[in-house]
Enzyme design. Structure first.
Site, PDB file in Angstrom:
ATOM      1  N   PRO A  72       0.796  -1.239   0.000  1.00 58.45           N
ATOM      2  CA  PRO A  72       0.000   0.000   0.000  1.00 58.45           C
ATOM      3  C   PRO A  72       0.827   1.287   0.000  1.00 58.45           C
ATOM      4  O   PRO A  72       0.824   2.055   0.958  1.00 58.45           O
ATOM      5  CB  PRO A  72      -0.814  -0.141   1.283  1.00 58.45           C
ATOM      6  CG  PRO A  72       0.078  -0.921   2.193  1.00 58.45           C
ATOM      7  CD  PRO A  72       0.790  -1.902   1.311  1.00 58.45           C
ATOM      8  N   CYS A  73       1.493   1.555  -1.113  1.00 57.91           N
ATOM      9  CA  CYS A  73       2.318   2.767  -1.197  1.00 57.91           C
ATOM     10  C   CYS A  73       1.459   4.033  -1.173  1.00 57.91           C
ATOM     11  O   CYS A  73       1.986   5.123  -0.908  1.00 57.91           O
ATOM     12  CB  CYS A  73       3.216   2.719  -2.423  1.00 57.91           C
ATOM     13  SG  CYS A  73       2.351   2.483  -3.979  1.00 57.91           S
TER      14      CYS A  73
END
Length: 190
Positions: A158-159
């Site tokens: 989950p950047c």
């Protein structure tokens, strides 16, 4: 002559069956619904290696999904209807810790950055500096930003949860609006 000994010796000479080289040559891909539209996922027996949202601008793409994958990984894709195990939980923002990912094309530094990024809980954000501190390189904030920007498996790692030090969203592979939509949806879901 001891025929039993000869038979036992011959039994040990049995070779393993030939492996199917197609798994070594190709990666599989499928299209599934995701949190911000349909997504294309490339994976192999080693894990998920590439994720892109259909129809959203992608600043890292070099053409369509198959072309971008081939350019980045040097392998062609073959279509499948199956999904990699753990994918649905990952797309829901709760990836299992054992979710297999194939990140072999990344540097050790990039893998460390993405591993730290995986630790950010759903609905929360952390600044680039937090990740730099987590990996023991507090002055590498800019390099962390580059590594996060090169994440080949956004949504799975989950950047979008990584923000600037002032709390503003910053850049995202699929654009700032998509990043904001993901963050808002996660906060609303609690």
């Amino acid at each position: 002559m001891n025929y039993d000994a000869v038979l036992e010796g011959l039994a040990e000479l049995v070779a393993a069956p030939a492996t199917d080289l197609t798994d070594s040559l190709f990666a599989d891909w499928t299209r599934v619904p995701g949190p911000i539209g349909e997504i294309d996922i490339a994976f192999s027996g080693r894990g998920i290696s590439y994720v892109r949202v259909v129809g959203l601008p992608d600043r890292t793409a070099t053409g369509d999904f198959a072309t971008s994958f081939h350019t980045r990984f040097g392998r062609p894709l073959r279509r499948t209807d199956r999904e990699p195990p753990g994918l649905r939980a990952a797309l829901d923002g709760n990836p299992p810790a054992e979710l297999p990912l194939d990140l072999d094309t990344l540097t050790e530094f990039e893998r460390e950055v993405l591993q730290a990024t995986r630790q950010i809980p759903r609905g929360q954000t952390r600044p680039y500096g937090w990740i730099a501190a987590q990996i023991g390189r507090p002055k590498a904030v800019r390099a962390v930003g580059t590594a996060v920007g090169n994440n080949p498996v956004p949504l799975v790692i989950p950047c979008h949860r990584v923000v600037r030090s002032d709390g503003s969203p910053g850049e995202y592979v699929f654009g700032a609006a998509a990043k904001q939509r993901l963050l808002s949806a996660e906060r609303e879901a609690g």
